[in-house]
Design a protein around this motif. Sequence first.
Motif, mmCIF file in Angstrom:
data_model
loop_
_atom_site.group_PDB
_atom_site.id
_atom_site.type_symbol
_atom_site.label_atom_id
_atom_site.label_comp_id
_atom_site.label_asym_id
_atom_site.label_seq_id
_atom_site.Cartn_x
_atom_site.Cartn_y
_atom_site.Cartn_z
ATOM 1 N N PRO A 211 0.658 -1.235 0.112
ATOM 2 C CA PRO A 211 -0.034 0.196 -0.144
ATOM 3 C C PRO A 211 0.864 1.283 -0.142
ATOM 4 O O PRO A 211 0.121 2.459 -0.130
ATOM 5 C CB PRO A 211 -0.904 -0.092 1.312
ATOM 6 C CG PRO A 211 -0.097 -0.886 2.147
ATOM 7 C CD PRO A 211 0.616 -2.016 1.170
ATOM 8 N N ALA A 212 2.148 1.122 0.274
ATOM 9 C CA ALA A 212 2.875 2.340 0.304
ATOM 10 C C ALA A 212 4.534 2.241 0.161
ATOM 11 O O ALA A 212 4.887 1.034 0.249
ATOM 12 C CB ALA A 212 2.642 2.880 1.573
ATOM 13 N N TYR B 181 6.793 0.038 2.911
ATOM 14 C CA TYR B 181 5.887 -0.443 3.783
ATOM 15 C C TYR B 181 6.486 -1.688 4.797
ATOM 16 O O TYR B 181 6.580 -1.358 5.775
ATOM 17 C CB TYR B 181 4.759 -0.829 2.911
ATOM 18 C CG TYR B 181 3.377 -1.550 3.867
ATOM 19 C CD1 TYR B 181 2.629 -0.564 4.564
ATOM 20 C CD2 TYR B 181 3.374 -2.772 4.197
ATOM 21 C CE1 TYR B 181 1.583 -1.216 5.207
ATOM 22 C CE2 TYR B 181 2.059 -3.173 4.892
ATOM 23 C CZ TYR B 181 1.327 -2.453 5.431
ATOM 24 O OH TYR B 181 0.410 -2.904 6.237
ATOM 25 N N ARG C 101 -17.475 8.320 -0.001
ATOM 26 C CA ARG C 101 -16.113 7.586 1.067
ATOM 27 C C ARG C 101 -16.896 6.387 1.642
ATOM 28 O O ARG C 101 -17.936 5.852 1.134
ATOM 29 C CB ARG C 101 -16.148 8.699 2.106
ATOM 30 C CG ARG C 101 -15.631 10.046 1.699
ATOM 31 C CD ARG C 101 -13.926 10.053 1.532
ATOM 32 N NE ARG C 101 -13.304 9.592 2.731
ATOM 33 C CZ ARG C 101 -12.838 10.502 3.463
ATOM 34 N NH1 ARG C 101 -13.196 11.823 3.547
ATOM 35 N NH2 ARG C 101 -12.320 10.042 4.388
ATOM 36 N N TYR C 102 -16.095 5.749 2.422
ATOM 37 C CA TYR C 102 -16.368 4.467 3.077
ATOM 38 C C TYR C 102 -16.097 4.552 4.473
ATOM 39 O O TYR C 102 -15.346 5.327 5.017
ATOM 40 C CB TYR C 102 -15.662 3.409 2.368
ATOM 41 C CG TYR C 102 -15.854 3.028 0.921
ATOM 42 C CD1 TYR C 102 -16.884 2.096 0.529
ATOM 43 C CD2 TYR C 102 -15.309 3.783 -0.108
ATOM 44 C CE1 TYR C 102 -17.104 1.840 -0.856
ATOM 45 C CE2 TYR C 102 -15.629 3.662 -1.385
ATOM 46 C CZ TYR C 102 -16.627 2.722 -1.597
ATOM 47 O OH TYR C 102 -17.097 2.281 -3.015
ATOM 48 N N ILE D 44 -12.811 5.325 6.194
ATOM 49 C CA ILE D 44 -11.412 4.631 5.552
ATOM 50 C C ILE D 44 -10.695 5.902 5.119
ATOM 51 O O ILE D 44 -11.218 6.586 4.099
ATOM 52 C CB ILE D 44 -11.824 3.515 4.505
ATOM 53 C CG1 ILE D 44 -12.502 2.612 5.250
ATOM 54 C CG2 ILE D 44 -10.902 3.451 3.455
ATOM 55 C CD1 ILE D 44 -13.065 1.382 4.342
ATOM 56 N N GLN D 45 -9.694 6.032 5.200
ATOM 57 C CA GLN D 45 -8.557 7.291 5.005
ATOM 58 C C GLN D 45 -7.651 6.888 4.029
ATOM 59 O O GLN D 45 -7.061 5.953 4.340
ATOM 60 C CB GLN D 45 -8.230 8.146 6.195
ATOM 61 C CG GLN D 45 -9.623 8.503 7.079
ATOM 62 C CD GLN D 45 -8.973 9.038 8.226
ATOM 63 O OE1 GLN D 45 -9.764 10.201 8.985
ATOM 64 N NE2 GLN D 45 -7.721 8.880 8.699
ATOM 65 N N ASP D 46 -7.366 7.991 3.292
ATOM 66 C CA ASP D 46 -5.987 7.665 2.455
ATOM 67 C C ASP D 46 -4.844 8.652 3.096
ATOM 68 O O ASP D 46 -5.149 9.196 4.070
ATOM 69 C CB ASP D 46 -6.279 8.007 0.963
ATOM 70 C CG ASP D 46 -6.610 9.758 0.860
ATOM 71 O OD1 ASP D 46 -6.194 10.604 1.765
ATOM 72 O OD2 ASP D 46 -7.177 10.073 -0.251
ATOM 73 N N SER D 47 -3.852 8.589 2.542
ATOM 74 C CA SER D 47 -2.392 8.994 3.042
ATOM 75 C C SER D 47 -2.530 10.514 3.452
ATOM 76 O O SER D 47 -1.847 11.082 4.070
ATOM 77 C CB SER D 47 -1.352 8.650 2.391
ATOM 78 O OG SER D 47 -1.465 8.913 0.957
ATOM 79 N N LEU D 48 -3.447 11.249 2.396
ATOM 80 C CA LEU D 48 -3.511 12.741 2.655
ATOM 81 C C LEU D 48 -4.516 12.912 3.841
ATOM 82 O O LEU D 48 -4.375 13.815 4.506
ATOM 83 C CB LEU D 48 -4.043 13.283 1.362
ATOM 84 C CG LEU D 48 -4.082 14.878 1.376
ATOM 85 C CD1 LEU D 48 -2.721 15.778 1.732
ATOM 86 C CD2 LEU D 48 -4.695 15.548 0.007
ATOM 87 N N GLN D 49 -5.749 12.242 3.901
ATOM 88 C CA GLN D 49 -6.768 12.498 4.730
ATOM 89 C C GLN D 49 -6.309 12.355 6.125
ATOM 90 O O GLN D 49 -6.762 12.803 7.094
ATOM 91 C CB GLN D 49 -7.929 11.707 4.402
ATOM 92 C CG GLN D 49 -8.618 11.898 3.089
ATOM 93 C CD GLN D 49 -9.472 11.057 2.625
ATOM 94 O OE1 GLN D 49 -9.398 9.779 2.930
ATOM 95 N NE2 GLN D 49 -10.170 11.378 1.583
ATOM 96 N N ASP E 136 -7.058 14.161 10.591
ATOM 97 C CA ASP E 136 -7.539 13.313 11.744
ATOM 98 C C ASP E 136 -7.302 14.118 13.113
ATOM 99 O O ASP E 136 -5.995 14.078 13.302
ATOM 100 C CB ASP E 136 -7.193 12.008 11.460
ATOM 101 C CG ASP E 136 -7.769 10.957 12.352
ATOM 102 O OD1 ASP E 136 -8.056 11.263 13.509
ATOM 103 O OD2 ASP E 136 -8.364 9.975 11.997
#
Length: 401
Positions: A169-170, A173, A253-254, A327-332, A336
């Motif tokens: 995912p990154a 990782y 979103r999820y 469910i958040q992405d790496s920018l969101q 938080d």
Amino acid sequence: MRPLEGIRVLEVAMYGFVPSAGAVLADWGADVIKVEHAVTGDPQRGLRQTGTLRVEGDPNPNIEHANRGKRSLGLDMARPEGKEVLLDLVRRADVFLTSFLPGARRRLGIDVDDIRAVKPRIIYARGSALGPRGPEAERGGYDMTAFWARGSSAASATPPGVEGMVSPPAPAYGDTISGTNLAGGIAAALLRRERTGEPSVVDVSLLGSGVWAMGHAVALSLRLGQPFVAPALGAHGSPTNPLSGVYPTADGRYLAFVMLQPAKFWADVCHHIGHPELADDPRFGTAELIAAHTEEAVKILRAVLATRTLAEWTERFATLSGPWAPIQDSLQVGDDAQIRANEYLLPAGELELAASPVQFDVTAPPLGPAPEFAAQTEEILRELGLDWTRIIELKEAGAVT
């Protein structure tokens, strides 16, 4: 005072895995000297493209993440003069940390016996791809190969029918996870040396860390004789629990519910989504009934949860007793509030970086920026007692930057 203040770490390593262990040790207060090749430096410094993201100019997160808080020394260990400087640093160090392959360590004279001949009580820490034993111990590798693919994460994350494999995912990782493991092993070895006087050789591999990260699934597979298989793309999640799965919201979103005791939380969820009548629905009266009617419950919840945005559900679910998460992405993650409250992201020079996950006394570790290439060479040589005449001689000989 941070727990490793006064500990000196000599890092002879490149790329992401082992340097990330050095970064954690620096977060914990150790003085970490990063030895880089006198001409080329750490090859990671040249990495600009990672996946779909490209960085131009400095600071470069591709080097900062795994190297914050260190000092950099440009050194050619292959030259006699450079080797002499390295061994002087070994004499002052508590930990020798390396990612070099066994053949390179032997060729450069920096293997365990070589370093212990100079400093018998030093902790010798090695990060490898595939472990220190077995027929492939001399081979190198990256987190994509050793951690992700070979350690079974890739196959277990790739749904049936998907060609190839799901990628990590990154970037880095498996490197970052393995580096934290290595830092913990070094800390334990320092404690053992403090108690017994005995130094340790610490080994952590990408493959071993990959197997450990998949340890629960591997145990299930070996017990049942079946591989752990990812659900199909778009599937809810659990086939017998409507409160353990993923639901879309009105804004695309999820959110994820993970309530492993659905009967315990069903009524509370029903009230929070504005449908208290479902709490008394006979189809969902017990755990067994909920399991039997999961498909119906999922259909109901999907329809209701799709009527509001994630922000609206976040406000409503503030008092929900069961575990759930956006469910958040790496920018969101940067927005938080819980991440910010716990200082899991911190400033490091001009960047914000993820803090290493261990906190002491409810305090986040202060982060310093990664050093520019060879930026502290003269400072470190002066600490060794070298005068300017000798430093100039070493530079002219190509031994230091």
